[in-house]
Design a protein around this motif. Structure first.
Motif, PDB file in Angstrom:
ATOM      1  N   ARG A   1      -9.382  -5.142  -5.130  1.00 60.46           N
ATOM      2  CA  ARG A   1      -8.135  -4.971  -4.401  1.00 60.46           C
ATOM      3  C   ARG A   1      -8.343  -4.018  -3.223  1.00 60.46           C
ATOM      4  NH1 ARG A   1      -3.347  -6.670  -2.269  1.00 60.46           N
ATOM      5  NH2 ARG A   1      -1.980  -4.901  -1.988  1.00 60.46           N
ATOM      6  N   PHE A   2      -9.083  -2.918  -3.493  1.00 57.51           N
ATOM      7  CA  PHE A   2      -9.336  -2.020  -2.369  1.00 57.51           C
ATOM      8  C   PHE A   2     -10.606  -1.191  -2.570  1.00 57.51           C
ATOM      9  CE2 PHE A   2      -7.034   0.805  -5.225  1.00 57.51           C
ATOM     10  CZ  PHE A   2      -7.618   2.051  -5.037  1.00 57.51           C
TER      11      PHE A   2
ATOM     12  N   PRO B   1       0.456  -5.294  -5.644  1.00 56.54           N
ATOM     13  CA  PRO B   1      -0.637  -4.461  -6.165  1.00 56.54           C
ATOM     14  C   PRO B   1      -0.903  -3.276  -5.246  1.00 56.54           C
ATOM     15  CG  PRO B   1      -1.311  -6.787  -6.035  1.00 56.54           C
ATOM     16  CD  PRO B   1       0.022  -6.671  -5.357  1.00 56.54           C
ATOM     17  N   TYR B   2      -1.382  -2.200  -5.843  1.00 58.15           N
ATOM     18  CA  TYR B   2      -1.786  -1.017  -5.096  1.00 58.15           C
ATOM     19  C   TYR B   2      -2.841  -1.396  -4.076  1.00 58.15           C
ATOM     20  CZ  TYR B   2      -3.012   3.876  -4.395  1.00 58.15           C
ATOM     21  OH  TYR B   2      -3.205   5.115  -3.854  1.00 58.15           O
ATOM     22  N   MET B   3      -2.827  -1.038  -2.845  1.00 55.49           N
ATOM     23  CA  MET B   3      -1.957  -0.076  -2.228  1.00 55.49           C
ATOM     24  C   MET B   3      -1.177  -0.748  -1.108  1.00 55.49           C
ATOM     25  SD  MET B   3      -3.169   3.378  -0.244  1.00 55.49           S
ATOM     26  CE  MET B   3      -1.939   4.606   0.150  1.00 55.49           C
ATOM     27  N   VAL B   4       0.142  -0.541  -1.117  1.00 58.05           N
ATOM     28  CA  VAL B   4       0.970  -1.045  -0.035  1.00 58.05           C
ATOM     29  C   VAL B   4       0.818  -0.102   1.169  1.00 58.05           C
ATOM     30  CG1 VAL B   4       3.365  -1.296   0.731  1.00 58.05           C
ATOM     31  CG2 VAL B   4       2.623  -2.310  -1.432  1.00 58.05           C
ATOM     32  N   THR B   5       0.399  -0.675   2.295  1.00 58.45           N
ATOM     33  CA  THR B   5       0.218   0.138   3.505  1.00 58.45           C
ATOM     34  C   THR B   5       0.926  -0.530   4.674  1.00 58.45           C
ATOM     35  OG1 THR B   5      -1.764  -0.962   4.299  1.00 58.45           O
ATOM     36  CG2 THR B   5      -2.072   0.886   2.770  1.00 58.45           C
TER      37      THR B   5
ATOM     38  N   ILE C   1      -9.171   1.013   2.563  1.00 53.64           N
ATOM     39  CA  ILE C   1      -8.276   2.168   2.704  1.00 53.64           C
ATOM     40  C   ILE C   1      -9.155   3.334   3.162  1.00 53.64           C
ATOM     41  CG2 ILE C   1      -6.569   3.638   1.583  1.00 53.64           C
ATOM     42  CD1 ILE C   1      -5.701   0.784   1.408  1.00 53.64           C
TER      43      ILE C   1
ATOM     44  N   TRP D   1      -8.503  -4.945   0.649  1.00 48.94           N
ATOM     45  CA  TRP D   1      -8.095  -3.901   1.594  1.00 48.94           C
ATOM     46  C   TRP D   1      -9.146  -2.805   1.708  1.00 48.94           C
ATOM     47  CZ3 TRP D   1      -3.782  -3.114   4.681  1.00 48.94           C
ATOM     48  CH2 TRP D   1      -2.765  -4.082   4.580  1.00 48.94           C
TER      49      TRP D   1
ATOM     50  N   ALA E   1      -6.601   0.018   6.496  1.00 44.69           N
ATOM     51  CA  ALA E   1      -5.468   0.941   6.637  1.00 44.69           C
ATOM     52  C   ALA E   1      -5.929   2.387   6.576  1.00 44.69           C
ATOM     53  CB  ALA E   1      -4.453   0.680   5.536  1.00 44.69           C
TER      54      ALA E   1
ATOM     55  N   MET F   1      -5.924   6.207  -8.736  1.00 48.35           N
ATOM     56  CA  MET F   1      -5.897   4.750  -8.793  1.00 48.35           C
ATOM     57  C   MET F   1      -7.290   4.135  -8.748  1.00 48.35           C
ATOM     58  SD  MET F   1      -2.698   3.774  -8.961  1.00 48.35           S
ATOM     59  CE  MET F   1      -2.227   5.210  -9.928  1.00 48.35           C
TER      60      MET F   1
END
Lengths: 517, 517
Positions: free
Chosen positions: A303-304, B212-216, A326, A324, A346, A365
């Motif tokens: 996810r990230f 899902p984590y992370m909303v940016t 981050i 993503w 992001a 997280m």
């Protein structure tokens, strides 16, 4: 002398500062309040542009004893810290406190300023040459070291009171909005300067790329900025990336990387939706590469990924392995450039990333985090600040934060470097308590913290080369030549304080007796 | 009774609250400090997800007398304020204070809660039916009205202490990061909830779109959020746009629009690089359209348009007439959608936009701003809160902020509405002092504040139909039938306080005697 919860001797007071001994990684997280920020209404129609850094000193009235802060997004390419401190010296200021988020070899001129009394104390990561002279007792006051998250916390809570924050800004407008995304010295995120800009008495944006109003996103906001100074160059972005952000290719590192990837796989973490952080170590980066191969094979996607972002993560994202990116800081120019154009890249700031006193940090997280060590002991205590010869050469970075937050914190390091064992009975200094360290992966095998039965079981089930950490320490000593290196000899004087995330003291660094000196 | 700097009678105290009389638009901007924000470390591994709003009340311990806050980004489509207040009523809470950033006809259920004592005071824009019953004296306590910038200031400085902030979030993750950019109820920016989220004792994110984590970008950050509640729907984004956000097409409005465009042109503001704000009035929007035609003809481009953003501005940007869209709130779905995908459409929060106590607001960078009025008097004082019949029906929005900041603040309005003169001798209530109003454009001509010689000269040089404002007032009265409408009759009791941006009181609204009642 009183000892803290992990048995380190902590003086009651250093240089007039009362030290609170470390009580445990999660004990002292009590509710509190932020320090009240300064409100200073801008007079309507006033320009914030000043012709020089010198004018910024004059206008803000910074004087002897002031605390000046800087961020490290330009890393070894930063030109602003030296530029501002040279002005401070020319103006004859004395007894300044430096509150940088990190310092690099390029900042060696700071050494002279320490030796001539321009700078007498530091609140910030003290790496390289500056750390070396501090260890030798050449600074009048003390260096206080904090993790990235703890620095943000300390500024927000008023533990560090900044008189003048100087923000090196790759792009800014004349009203003070700034970010790091474009311009000749583009560095990606700019969040390490955020708390400084919010809580400092005076905020000066220094830029070589003044653009028409409004520069967005305003990572540093006009709402906080007093003055803007245009200079020829704020630094060299090519020097953002350093040796530690390249993927390792040597046999030993690749063996460690393989072990780390195998452990993550055994823990069931090669699956859809995970979040991870890899740090900048060569072996960690290699391990992430191997995990990428596994993910590709199994058709799963993280996810990230958070970081310290490197070009390798950007590549993995392009390959569809990471949803993503981050980003708290870019570790190379490619990552910095990606932030500008990649809609799934992001920027977040270190408060969201790691401040232990807010209502939720990104580190909490993380499904796993890879971290490095200069030393690790049989209680899983990790040292990243000093070398075994006693020299303070590295900052904490996000080490404590990721260790405390990640569901699986995995140290990735060799058992020895040259003739120095890395896995050992007792580390020279503790940066991160063993309580937060879940496993260590070396070229000689994996050790798992006995507190993590769950991980031990999974690692054994996968037939990984699990060893007791005492055994790893024995092997390390053997490989390093079989003779325990002599412990460094110190004076009593404390020259550095290593704070835990909550402001308690996990260890102190004492002045080193130089060999033959 | 003491009078403030513009001659309005201001009681010394209302409902236990000491009122500071208004001294001038730029007088009381003194340095100060923010209220200390609450730090409450999140326990590691704790979930923030709660099954219902009711659980959020239970967990946060909100009780009688609590101050609950809401934002208005969903405008007349908001479902969360009513949903939360219904739970408060079911739980039997009494004496609550509502601190919404604005309220709309959809919030009519609030009227019943005011009448049954669930809500006894308000700190926030009181529009429509709620304003009506407050004017009639049906709320036990007082309504305190502030501009968008002043609301941000008041929360930051502790003038408004929020116990529970409920954030309607079009998209959020389970750790509390939220923004308004996607999901079934996408509303664009979400910044009106930012100060609430930072300074409230308890922060609850309410979303119908858990991702899902992370909303940016985390416009509302996990660092501030205590709980997250998933609901079926937070509202209807189609109801974001209301009548006031459509371009006018009637003859009178077009005449006013033409006058406004001519004035801006005469002032030399149809040129490269300007910044402007148009508000949501139909005539303003039409004027901006005309200016767009002029800009196209002359090949010039504005640097930025700020708003309240409408689809017309997005269109102008696509036509190459505006470089950047700077957005505090989207006035229609098209604008909200643009924020997600348009790289030159940037979100800012109301602190940067308009907080008068920070070190620089966007309003100060506006070359011109078009604003509306329900009344304007011969001293250029403007009323946007009450109608001439005394009813409190509108919030301040950004009126005071733009008026105080923009280099040229131009009121765009007709001389009368039905039989009510709009330009008049003395406004029913003052929202914005004449000191901040530079010109007024009506269908009968343009009046320019005598303090602005420079503008008068330019307008005359361009042969614009410049009139004395007294003359405009005469025409208005004539056209409205020639008979001065009777002034509203009031009880002594103050039901509403209109604060100036700095917290001083520019006017009060008294309880209205109903005709025949």
């Amino acid at each position: 002398m009183p000892r803290n919860a992990i048995g380190r001797e902590i003086p009651k007071e250093v240089d007039g500062r009362v030290l609170k001994p470390f009580k445990g990684a999660y004990v002292d997280l009590k509710p509190g309040h932020f320090a009240p920020m300064v409100m200073r209404p801008a007079k309507w129609g006033t320009s914030k542009l000043l012709p020089s850094i010198d004018d910024a000193f004059a206008k803000t009235g910074l004087k002897d004893g002031a605390c000046l802060s800087f961020h490290h997004h330009l890393r070894n390419g930063d030109g602003v810290l030296n530029m501002v401190m040279a002005v401070a010296e020319r103006r004859g200021l004395k007894g300044l406190k430096l509150a940088q988020s990190a310092i690099f070899p390029v900042h060696e001129p700071v050494c002279r300023l320490i030796e001539n009394g321009t700078i007498t104390s530091i609140e910030g990561s003290t790496n390289g040459p500056v750390g070396r002279i501090i260890t030798e007792g050449k600074m009048k006051g003390t260096a206080i070291m904090r993790s990235h998250g703890a620095r943000s916390r300390a500024i927000q809570m008023g533990d560090v009171k900044i008189d003048g924050a100087f923000v090196a800004a790759p792009v800014a407008d004349a009203y003070g909005n700034a970010n790091g995304r474009s311009g000749p010295a583009a560095c990606g995120p700019l969040g390490y300067a955020l708390a400084d800009s919010m809580f400092a008495e005076n905020v000066v944006v220094v830029t070589d790329n003044l653009q028409p109003y409004m520069v967005t996103p305003p990572i540093i906001s006009q709402a906080c900025v007093d003055y803007v100074v245009k200079v020829d160059s704020i630094g060299d972005p090519k020097a953002i990336s350093s040796g530690t952000t390249e993927v390792a290719t040597d046999e030993q590192s690749l063996k460690i990387a393989r072990g780390a990837a195998d452990l993550v796989d055994a823990l069931g973490l090669v699956r859809d939706g995970i979040g991870f952080q890899a740090g900048a170590g060569g072996a960690s980066l290699a391990a992430i590469g191997l995990l990428g191969e596994l993910m590709k094979k199994r058709g799963v996607k993280a996810r990230f990924a958070h970081g310290g972002i490197t070009k390798d993560m950007i590549r993995m994202q392009k390959e569809g392995l990471i949803d993503w990116i981050i980003d708290t800081q870019s570790f190379d120019m490619e990552s910095a450039q990606s932030l500008l154009t990649n809609p799934k890249h992001a920027e977040i700031n270190p408060d969201i990333y790691a401040n232990p006193f807010n209502r939720g940090q990104l580190v909490n997280m993380l499904d796993f985090g890879f971290l490095g060590a200069t030393e690790i002991d049989i209680d899983f205590n990790v040292n990243v600040n000093t070398h075994s010869d006693g020299y303070l050469l590295h900052g904490i970075g996000g080490h404590q934060d990721v260790a405390a937050g990640a569901k699986h914190c995995i140290i990735v390091c060799p058992t020895r470097r040259k003739n120095w064992p890395i896995v050992m009975e007792r580390v020279t200094n503790v940066t991160t308590p063993g309580e937060c360290i879940d496993a260590i992966v070396t070229e000689e095998g994996i050790a798992i913290n006995p507190a993590r039965d769950d991980m031990l079981e999974k690692a054994r089930a996968a037939n990984l080369p699990v060893k007791d950490i005492q055994e790893l320490a024995k092997i390390a000593l053997q490989k390093a030549g079989g003779v325990k290196p002599g412990e460094p000899e110190y004076f009593d004087r404390v020259v550095g304080v290593i704070e835990w995330r909550d402001g308690t003291v996990i260890d102190v660094v004492r002045q080193l007796k130089r060999k033959g000196g």
